[in-house]
Design a protein around this motif. Structure first.
Motif, PDB file in Angstrom:
ATOM      1  N   GLU A  75       0.881  -1.254   0.036  1.00  0.00           N
ATOM      2  CA  GLU A  75      -0.084  -0.168   0.143  1.00  0.00           C
ATOM      3  C   GLU A  75       0.763   1.141  -0.121  1.00  0.00           C
ATOM      4  OE1 GLU A  75      -2.627  -3.118   1.626  1.00  0.00           O
ATOM      5  OE2 GLU A  75      -0.516  -2.693   2.264  1.00  0.00           O
ATOM      6  N   SER A  84      -3.103   5.570  -4.893  1.00  0.00           N
ATOM      7  CA  SER A  84      -3.926   5.652  -3.551  1.00  0.00           C
ATOM      8  C   SER A  84      -3.719   7.035  -2.964  1.00  0.00           C
ATOM      9  CB  SER A  84      -3.548   4.521  -2.637  1.00  0.00           C
ATOM     10  OG  SER A  84      -4.199   4.808  -1.377  1.00  0.00           O
ATOM     11  N   GLN A 154      -8.206  -0.202  -0.638  1.00  0.00           N
ATOM     12  CA  GLN A 154      -7.103   0.321  -1.582  1.00  0.00           C
ATOM     13  C   GLN A 154      -6.704  -0.358  -2.712  1.00  0.00           C
ATOM     14  OE1 GLN A 154      -4.486   1.169   1.888  1.00  0.00           O
ATOM     15  NE2 GLN A 154      -3.869   2.697   0.619  1.00  0.00           N
TER      16      GLN A 154
END
Length: 194
Positions: A75, A84, A154
């Protein structure tokens, strides 16, 4: 050009930041750093990292300097590459098997790999500093690995954004997926997007 000017040149070419290892590599005595600190031209940020008055230190750059063998992944790599908008509370970095992670607790979420640390590794600019992360294809594939607890809130938007990106490389994405054994899983998610 004297040693002080050389150090300031290094800092200016790096967003106002200079590392002790850069000074050593340039064969400049470390005492010159101390002299620049004593006269208020450089300011110590953490061990081995100095900044000029107008320099900016990015938190991701600081972590990369502290753990130079790590590669931003998962992430965190999504965020760093604008796939993101959710900044990580604790950044994820991938390290080679055998790296001691005990002193990283709370600072970094370490992921350990036994091989292929360099596959898909790239340098990106973030807030004027170079940091190392995985390319978007490797990042998306890593998020599908069964041993990683992926945040699909995400992952799905990032995959959708990737599917509409002009810079996507679907062949590379599927090569990585096949290499890491997640090609069937990837097909489930990306099939309707292409």
């Amino acid at each position: 050009m004297n040693n002080k000017e050389k150090i300031l040149n290094i800092a200016n070419s790096n967003g106002g930041v200079v590392l002790t290892k850069q000074v050593t590599a340039a064969k400049i005595p470390r005492s010159t750093l101390t002299d620049l600190v004593n006269v208020g031209i450089l300011f110590p940020v953490q061990r081995g990292i100095y900044v000029t008055e107008n320099g900016y230190i990015d938190d991701f750059y600081l972590l990369q300097a502290r753990y130079p063998k790590g590669v931003y992944s998962h992430e965190t790599a999504l965020y760093l590459q604008n796939f993101s908008d959710r900044a990580p509370v604790v950044p994820t970095m991938t390290f080679k098997y055998g790296t001691s992670t005990t002193r990283m607790k709370g600072e970094v979420k370490p992921v350990i790999v036994s091989k292929d640390l360099d596959l898909g590794k790239i340098e990106i600019m973030h807030n004027g500093s170079k940091i190392t992360a995985y390319n978007i294809e490797r990042t998306l594939v890593d998020l599908l690995k069964t041993r990683y607890n992926t945040d699909f809130e995400q992952f799905i938007p990032a995959l959708k954004k990737y599917a509409t990106s002009k810079n996507k490389d679907i062949n590379k994405l599927f090569r990585y997926a096949q290499y890491f054994g997640v090609d069937i899983e990837l097909q489930k998610y990306i099939g309707g997007l292409l």
